[in-house]
Design a protein around this motif. Sequence first.
Motif, PDB file in Angstrom:
ATOM      1  N   CYS A   1      -4.109  -0.621   9.689  1.00 32.68           N
ATOM      2  CA  CYS A   1      -4.072   0.487   8.738  1.00 32.68           C
ATOM      3  C   CYS A   1      -4.434   1.785   9.460  1.00 32.68           C
ATOM      4  O   CYS A   1      -4.701   1.789  10.668  1.00 32.68           O
ATOM      5  CB  CYS A   1      -5.024   0.218   7.578  1.00 32.68           C
ATOM      6  SG  CYS A   1      -6.757   0.414   7.996  1.00 32.68           S
ATOM      7  N   THR A   2      -4.458   2.856   8.726  1.00 32.04           N
ATOM      8  CA  THR A   2      -4.724   4.173   9.318  1.00 32.04           C
ATOM      9  C   THR A   2      -6.046   4.206  10.073  1.00 32.04           C
ATOM     10  O   THR A   2      -6.167   4.820  11.126  1.00 32.04           O
ATOM     11  CB  THR A   2      -4.747   5.227   8.192  1.00 32.04           C
ATOM     12  OG1 THR A   2      -3.520   5.119   7.486  1.00 32.04           O
ATOM     13  CG2 THR A   2      -4.914   6.610   8.737  1.00 32.04           C
ATOM     14  N   GLY A   3      -7.041   3.544   9.531  1.00 30.51           N
ATOM     15  CA  GLY A   3      -8.340   3.504  10.204  1.00 30.51           C
ATOM     16  C   GLY A   3      -9.116   4.799  10.062  1.00 30.51           C
ATOM     17  O   GLY A   3      -8.689   5.741   9.378  1.00 30.51           O
TER      18      GLY A   3
ATOM     19  N   CYS B   1      -8.656   7.856   7.462  1.00 28.23           N
ATOM     20  CA  CYS B   1      -9.102   7.381   6.148  1.00 28.23           C
ATOM     21  C   CYS B   1     -10.621   7.290   6.114  1.00 28.23           C
ATOM     22  O   CYS B   1     -11.230   6.585   6.943  1.00 28.23           O
ATOM     23  CB  CYS B   1      -8.478   6.010   5.852  1.00 28.23           C
ATOM     24  SG  CYS B   1      -9.069   5.319   4.296  1.00 28.23           S
TER      25      CYS B   1
ATOM     26  N   LYS C   1     -12.447   5.759   4.138  1.00 29.97           N
ATOM     27  CA  LYS C   1     -12.971   4.456   3.711  1.00 29.97           C
ATOM     28  C   LYS C   1     -13.143   3.489   4.884  1.00 29.97           C
ATOM     29  O   LYS C   1     -13.766   2.438   4.733  1.00 29.97           O
ATOM     30  CB  LYS C   1     -12.022   3.812   2.688  1.00 29.97           C
ATOM     31  CG  LYS C   1     -11.951   4.534   1.358  1.00 29.97           C
ATOM     32  CD  LYS C   1     -11.128   3.730   0.366  1.00 29.97           C
ATOM     33  CE  LYS C   1     -11.120   4.378  -1.003  1.00 29.97           C
ATOM     34  NZ  LYS C   1     -10.346   5.636  -1.029  1.00 29.97           N
ATOM     35  N   SER C   2     -12.566   3.824   6.023  1.00 28.72           N
ATOM     36  CA  SER C   2     -12.523   2.848   7.110  1.00 28.72           C
ATOM     37  C   SER C   2     -13.852   2.742   7.853  1.00 28.72           C
ATOM     38  O   SER C   2     -14.478   3.754   8.179  1.00 28.72           O
ATOM     39  CB  SER C   2     -11.422   3.218   8.106  1.00 28.72           C
ATOM     40  OG  SER C   2     -11.296   2.203   9.061  1.00 28.72           O
TER      41      SER C   2
ATOM     42  N   SER D   1      -7.781  -4.314   9.595  1.00 30.91           N
ATOM     43  CA  SER D   1      -7.945  -3.521   8.374  1.00 30.91           C
ATOM     44  C   SER D   1      -9.282  -2.800   8.403  1.00 30.91           C
ATOM     45  O   SER D   1     -10.313  -3.404   8.723  1.00 30.91           O
ATOM     46  CB  SER D   1      -7.869  -4.445   7.152  1.00 30.91           C
ATOM     47  OG  SER D   1      -7.809  -3.661   5.974  1.00 30.91           O
ATOM     48  N   GLY D   2      -9.257  -1.522   8.018  1.00 32.02           N
ATOM     49  CA  GLY D   2     -10.483  -0.733   8.033  1.00 32.02           C
ATOM     50  C   GLY D   2     -11.420  -1.055   6.884  1.00 32.02           C
ATOM     51  O   GLY D   2     -12.620  -0.788   6.945  1.00 32.02           O
ATOM     52  N   CYS D   3     -10.876  -1.624   5.808  1.00 28.80           N
ATOM     53  CA  CYS D   3     -11.687  -2.050   4.668  1.00 28.80           C
ATOM     54  C   CYS D   3     -10.912  -3.117   3.903  1.00 28.80           C
ATOM     55  O   CYS D   3      -9.780  -3.448   4.254  1.00 28.80           O
ATOM     56  CB  CYS D   3     -12.060  -0.864   3.773  1.00 28.80           C
ATOM     57  SG  CYS D   3     -10.751  -0.355   2.635  1.00 28.80           S
TER      58      CYS D   3
ATOM     59  N   ARG E   1      -9.305  -3.152   1.273  1.00 28.35           N
ATOM     60  CA  ARG E   1      -8.071  -2.831   0.534  1.00 28.35           C
ATOM     61  C   ARG E   1      -6.814  -3.288   1.255  1.00 28.35           C
ATOM     62  O   ARG E   1      -5.752  -3.434   0.648  1.00 28.35           O
ATOM     63  CB  ARG E   1      -8.001  -1.321   0.274  1.00 28.35           C
ATOM     64  CG  ARG E   1      -9.040  -0.876  -0.736  1.00 28.35           C
ATOM     65  CD  ARG E   1      -9.070   0.617  -0.887  1.00 28.35           C
ATOM     66  NE  ARG E   1      -7.796   1.114  -1.385  1.00 28.35           N
ATOM     67  CZ  ARG E   1      -7.659   2.191  -2.127  1.00 28.35           C
ATOM     68  NH1 ARG E   1      -8.708   2.886  -2.469  1.00 28.35           N
ATOM     69  NH2 ARG E   1      -6.483   2.593  -2.532  1.00 28.35           N
ATOM     70  N   SER E   2      -6.864  -3.467   2.544  1.00 29.08           N
ATOM     71  CA  SER E   2      -5.740  -4.014   3.325  1.00 29.08           C
ATOM     72  C   SER E   2      -4.422  -3.281   3.075  1.00 29.08           C
ATOM     73  O   SER E   2      -3.383  -3.895   2.829  1.00 29.08           O
ATOM     74  CB  SER E   2      -5.562  -5.512   3.025  1.00 29.08           C
ATOM     75  OG  SER E   2      -6.670  -6.220   3.506  1.00 29.08           O
ATOM     76  N   CYS E   3      -4.456  -1.963   3.181  1.00 29.56           N
ATOM     77  CA  CYS E   3      -3.248  -1.176   2.900  1.00 29.56           C
ATOM     78  C   CYS E   3      -2.072  -1.529   3.813  1.00 29.56           C
ATOM     79  O   CYS E   3      -0.912  -1.426   3.411  1.00 29.56           O
ATOM     80  CB  CYS E   3      -3.530   0.315   3.106  1.00 29.56           C
ATOM     81  SG  CYS E   3      -4.804   0.970   2.062  1.00 29.56           S
TER      82      CYS E   3
HETATM   83  S1  SF4 Z   1      -7.249  -0.490   4.357  1.00 28.77           S
HETATM   84 FE1  SF4 Z   1      -9.051   0.693   3.732  1.00 28.77          FE
HETATM   85  S2  SF4 Z   1      -9.599   1.822   5.571  1.00 28.77           S
HETATM   86 FE2  SF4 Z   1      -7.513   1.132   5.872  1.00 28.77          FE
HETATM   87  S3  SF4 Z   1      -6.231   2.842   5.167  1.00 28.77           S
HETATM   88 FE3  SF4 Z   1      -6.524   1.425   3.430  1.00 28.77          FE
HETATM   89  S4  SF4 Z   1      -8.281   2.261   2.317  1.00 28.77           S
HETATM   90 FE4  SF4 Z   1      -8.297   3.166   4.364  1.00 28.77          FE
END
Ligand code: SF4
Length: 427
Positions: A340-342, A346, A348-349, A373-375, A377-379
């Motif tokens: 993910c963006t990390g 983001c 949230k990461s 995944s940074g959190c 949510r696993s975008c």
């Molecule tokens: S998975 Fe979490 S940390 Fe990664 S882009 Fe989505 S919200 Fe942000």
Amino acid sequence: MQASTQASRPSACPGLMRIVPARDGGLCRVRLAWGELSAAQARAVAEVSQAFGSGVIDVTNRANLQIRGVQEHSQDALISRVVSAGLGPATPGADDLRNVMLSPLAGLDPDAVLDVTPLASVLLDQLQSDARLHQLSPKFALMVDGGERLSMLDHPHDVWISAVSAQRFAFGLAGCPPRFEHDAPALAVLETAHIPALVDALLHTFLDLALPSQTRMRDLLTTCSIEEILGRVQDKLGFPLDHDVENWRRPASDARLRFGVHRQGTGDSVCVGAQAPLGRLSAATLSALADLAPRLRMTPWQSVMLLDVQPAAAQAVVEQLAALGLATTPDEPFARLIACTGSQGCAKSFADTKADAHLLARSMPPMGDVHLSGCARSCAAAHPVRTTLMAVAPGRYDLYGEAPEALARHLTIEQAACWLARSPLDA
Ligand code: SF4
């Protein structure tokens, strides 16, 4: 954690496209019909990314582009240039719902059941021109499947329709066309000519029944039965739905076809596919891709297909893609890694997933897909991935297989690489 660098306000550009705030600046989603853009449009995106953003462009898992790091004072200029390049919505308010998902080979695969791009164009116009449908969530997605050999069949779609023959389509809700015996079967079949009416009835029925908190078809199905939805849809239609489709299964798709050189349609041209590392392109790389082919298609694997390439040039194009840093075969680390963006983009990461994925790529075991995944949510993963590294702190990850319990905790990237090398998870 560092605060967002922008105030939470959408772009002032009236109604056409939105730029949303992110940690690394404004984020402009450029929605592409079936992931496609011309070389000139790709150059336009590269130029505005360089001029008004950070020069970083992401390919999304819906085959769209995201221009990152847009400066706040440049938002209107950027949108104006993107719209001038023919990449905006047809009507104000319609940008968010242009989620008609097709195979990257739609209209190009000689082995497909049929070319669904004309039908998809009709449906896209329908979505954009009916103001009530603008109430649909930006995530609401419609899949139109022509039975191509390459198709993303792991992403659940709110509505899917799939060609059973050149004259008939099957459809279903909140899922994908069934491939295996245990998959949920299609709900009904109908004539191709009736598809626009069916889609209209399905979308309006969804809006009739969904509570404000229910933005996706799967949400509605928690409070409303399939039978009730189909009953209301049938009431809106002037023809009967044929429910005798229980045994239909879609032929398999081969995700590896997103790499390499493939015959394109029935003409002389070929298409060439490659994977942008972690779905990320620099403006310079996108511009260079535009020099290799007259048309490009982004894919739901966050990869790129170059279209209308002359066969004699194909091998040289593959070599140039590799020289640009794209993975050109399915076994390369960047063909098997998503992130993910990390924390760079983001708030949230817990970790810089992109940088950590680059680190992991150096010591990836020879098999298996890995998702960082940074959190929770696993975008980045709209489909199940067998191994996930879930960030818990900068440079630290819990490792998950298919079970909900972590297999190992608080690993560094080096430790994760060792764990993956000795694990039979993806063997
Ligand atoms: S998975 Fe979490 S940390 Fe990664 S882009 Fe989505 S919200 Fe942000």
